[in-house]
Design an enzyme around this catalytic site. Structure first.
Site, mmCIF file in Angstrom:
data_model
loop_
_atom_site.group_PDB
_atom_site.id
_atom_site.type_symbol
_atom_site.label_atom_id
_atom_site.label_comp_id
_atom_site.label_asym_id
_atom_site.label_seq_id
_atom_site.Cartn_x
_atom_site.Cartn_y
_atom_site.Cartn_z
ATOM 1 N N ASP A 8 0.860 -1.179 0.000
ATOM 2 C CA ASP A 8 0.000 0.000 0.000
ATOM 3 C C ASP A 8 0.900 1.234 0.000
ATOM 4 O OD1 ASP A 8 -2.029 -1.810 0.225
ATOM 5 O OD2 ASP A 8 -2.591 -1.278 2.267
ATOM 6 N N ASP A 130 -15.129 -3.903 0.313
ATOM 7 C CA ASP A 130 -14.523 -3.724 1.633
ATOM 8 C C ASP A 130 -15.648 -3.486 2.623
ATOM 9 O OD1 ASP A 130 -12.107 -3.729 0.205
ATOM 10 O OD2 ASP A 130 -12.204 -1.554 -0.062
#
Length: 240
Positions: A8, A130
């Site tokens: 990330d 998510d």
């Protein structure tokens, strides 16, 4: 089962979050390309990357990093974060990214999902769901969409989506094990390939996900913390 180690990017650095909370961002590696190359050396064919800045701003922010990894690492890059338009999708896919992940935009603009699949093919367009407590989140996990994750999955399948990434936000980065119950419900609800994300801790989780029929497993903090051996995970997963 494909093993997808994760990088990330926030402010140009490799970080991991706890439960998707941006103020918990922790730098986990010095150099993104060296890290990607180490994943390749560990036997991986894929890498999962997220533009955290892009996810919040709703636009491409760290694009040069992702294109650099795609060009130099020898890995197939799966990328999400800040991809909101057909222009964004074309920019990345034409630039060497193997497939893009549509997250928030898939909730808000299902028409774009269908158009992207028609233009680029279902193998290059993945939808990321998510969720917190089974409810899909958006805008870098900062907003509650009010939509149940199974309902979202059904709608995405109807649009032609073939691969879904399911992240249990409450488990992400916590090294507490994946949410097998929700993952199996998702597997039984749609015919899509399911990639599990959030909570992978060690090789026992990889074995459990493989036994549950998951198409892939995203591994982040477990690799950086040393609780999961990447070569062992790749060997256990088999197909890469």
């Amino acid at each position: 089962m494909i093993i997808l180690p994760a990088i990330d990017i926030k402010n140009g650095e490799c970080v991991r979050l706890y439960r998707g909370e941006f103020d918990t961002a922790e730098r986990v590696a010095e150099d993104y390309l060296a890290t990607a190359l180490s994943f390749r050396a560990g036997g991986c064919a894929w890498i999962h990357m997220v533009d955290l800045d892009g996810a919040v701003k709703g636009s491409r922010v760290n694009q040069d990093i992702f294109l650099h990894v795609a060009a130099e690492s020898g890995l197939k890059v799966e990328l999400g974060g800040g991809i909101r338009t057909m222009e964004d999708i074309a920019f990345y896919l034409d630039g060497g990214i193997a497939r893009v992940i549509l997250g928030s935009v898939a909730l808000r603009d299902p028409k774009l999902v269908r158009e992207a699949i028609e233009a680029f093919g279902a193998q290059r367009i993945v939808v990321g769901i998510d969720a917190k407590n089974g409810v899909a989140a958006a805008s870098g996990w900062l907003e509650d969409s009010g939509q149940g994750y199974l309902d979202v999955a059904r709608r995405m399948e109807a649009l032609g989506v073939k691969t879904l990434i399911y992240t249990d936000i409450g488990r992400d980065g916590m090294l507490g094990g994946p949410n097998l119950e929700q993952l199996c419900l998702l597997r039984d609800t749609v015919g899509c390939d399911i990639i599990a994300s959030g909570g992978v801790t060690d090789i026992s989780d990889i074995k459990a996900l493989a036994a549950a029929g998951m198409h892939g497993a995203i591994c982040g903090r477990s690799i950086y913390a040393g609780t999961l051996s990447l070569p062992e995970a790749v060997k256990t997963g088999g197909k890469q």
